[in-house]
Write an enzyme that holds these catalytic residues in place. Sequence first.
Site, PDB file in Angstrom:
ATOM      1  CG  ASP A   1      -1.941   1.162   1.119  1.00 12.03           C
ATOM      2  OD1 ASP A   1      -2.940   0.974   0.400  1.00 12.03           O
ATOM      3  OD2 ASP A   1      -1.729   2.218   1.731  1.00 12.03           O
TER       4      ASP A   1
ATOM      5  CG  HIS B   1      -5.458   7.323   3.487  1.00  8.67           C
ATOM      6  ND1 HIS B   1      -5.578   6.686   2.281  1.00  8.67           N
ATOM      7  CD2 HIS B   1      -4.808   8.473   3.244  1.00  8.67           C
ATOM      8  CE1 HIS B   1      -5.013   7.443   1.342  1.00  8.67           C
ATOM      9  NE2 HIS B   1      -4.543   8.535   1.907  1.00  8.67           N
TER      10      HIS B   1
ATOM     11  CG  ASP C   1      -4.982   1.317   4.167  1.00  7.58           C
ATOM     12  OD1 ASP C   1      -5.678   1.235   5.192  1.00  7.58           O
ATOM     13  OD2 ASP C   1      -5.035   2.282   3.392  1.00  7.58           O
TER      14      ASP C   1
END
Length: 495
Positions: free
Chosen positions: A27, A164, A169
Site C-alpha cells: 500500500d 489510510h 491498509d
Amino acid sequence: MAETVEALELTGDGRFAVGATEFTAIDFVTTGLRPGHVVEVAAVRVRADGTVLREFSTLVNPGSGVDPGPAHVHRITRRDLDNAPFFGEVLGDFLDLCQGSVLVAHNLPFEAEFLAAEFGRLGARVPSMPGVCTLAAARGALRLPNYRLATVAEAVGAGEFAAHTALADAYVCAHLVTTLVNRHGLRFTTRPVFPELPRFAPATRLSPRRAVVPSGGTWMADVVDRVPESAFGMRGSLQDAYVELLGNALADRHISDTEARALGAAASAAGMAEADLHRVHTGFVSAMRKLAESDGVITTEEERDLRTAAAALRVPEVLHGLRATSTSSGVRRRVLVLGDGLAVDGLRAAVLDAGLPLAKKLTASVTHLVVGEEVPSTEPRIARAGELGAMVLGVAEAREALGLTPQTRPASVPVPVPQRPVPHAYPPPPPMRAAAASPPPVKLWVGRVLMGLGLLLMFVTVLALFGGAGFAAGLFVGVLGVGGLLGGWQVAERA
C-alpha cells in the site's frame, strides 16, 4: 515503459490452486491521485494460510520542496518527510520482500502506476511482477453495496483499522486475500510466474509512522459502508481511488471545507472532470441521506453532520427539505455478527447489502447479535447482549428475522490490467488472524469410515469365497459390505 505488474485474476472457477503461494500486500500513501509521488510505503508478506512472515513500512521523502499533497486527508506533513529516506534508499528492502511472491493491493492498477513512476524516476529496470487486485477479486466473490477497503474488511470480519495509513491498509489487504483464498475458495485463472528481481543495497534507515486505530465507529462510518456503488457513477481505478479517499474523509464525521477542497484539487489534477466530481458528490450525499432516513429517524446529530458534509462538497441542494425528527416512526436495527466462516461472511455481506448498520462492537444500540457455529457458548458478549435486550440468533435464524435472502456469488469481474505500470517502532496494527483450514465435519468422517468398512467387508467376502467358505455366509457379508459402501457414500456426499 514496460508494465510493472502483470495482473492475475482470482476467481471461484480458477483452474490453478493457490497452494503454497506467498503474497506480499502493498500500500502507498501518495501526494495525489495522478500524477504524484509516494510519501509512505508498506508491505506485509504472508503465506497463503494467513501466517505473517515479514513486514516493512516507512515514510518516504519525495524530494526537497515537493508538496506532500492533501495533508488534511493522509495526515502527513512536509516536516514529517524531511528526515525520511528517499524511495531509492528503501527500494532494496521493498523488492527483497516482494521476491518470489504475488503482489496484492486493493485497487492494484492505481498502486502499480505509482510504483512504475517511482521506478522510472530512479531509472530502475524491474521486470513485471505477478499481482492480484483484492478490489476486483471481492467484486467477483461477494455481493456488497460498495467495495471500499473498509467495507470489504467489515464483510469478512477484519475489524477496525487505521484507514489510510499504509501499514494498516497492507495488513487488511493481506487478510482479505488469504480469506478469499481459504474461506471463499478463489483460485488463479493463470499460473503465476515469478521473475528474478534485481538486488539493491538494504536501507540504512526507516521512518515508520505511528498508526492510531480509531476508538470507535461513527454513525456516518456505518452509512458510508452501505452507500451503493451505483451512487458513484462511472467506475475505474481513478474513480475507485477517489471514492476511497472521500469515504475515509466522511467516515470520521469531520470533513471540512479545507479537506474537501484538497480532495477536489487532487481529483482535478488527476484528470477528473468537474461534472464527474459533482456527480460523485451528489450521489454520495444523496445515498447517505436515503440511508439515514430509511428507518424513519433523523436525529439532530445526523442532520447537522449531513449538512456539514453537503456544504463542504458543494452539494447543499441535495438535502432540501431534510429535517430532524422528534419521534421515531421506525425501529433502528443494528446487527453485530460474531465468528468466521463462509456462512458468517455471507451474512455480514447480506446485512450491508440490505442497507442495515453492521456494528463493530457490542453496545446498547445493537438490536441483533448473530453468533456463528464456531463461537463458544461461553463467549461473554452473548450473555451481555441478553442483558442489553438484543436478540441472540444463529446465522439461519438471523436471515429470517432480518428478512435477508440468500446471496448468490456475483459474476466474476476481470482484473483491470495497469496501463503503466523489522521490529515495530510503534504499536502494531490490529493483528491479522491466520486463516486456518476448517476441519471436515463429523458426518464426512462417519461417511468415510462406513465406506472403508464396506470395502473391507467386500474384500473379505471375495477372499472367503475363493477359500471355500459357504456361499450363503459369503453373500450375507457381501451384502453388508455393499450396504456400508453405499450408505457411507450418501452420508459423505450430504456432508
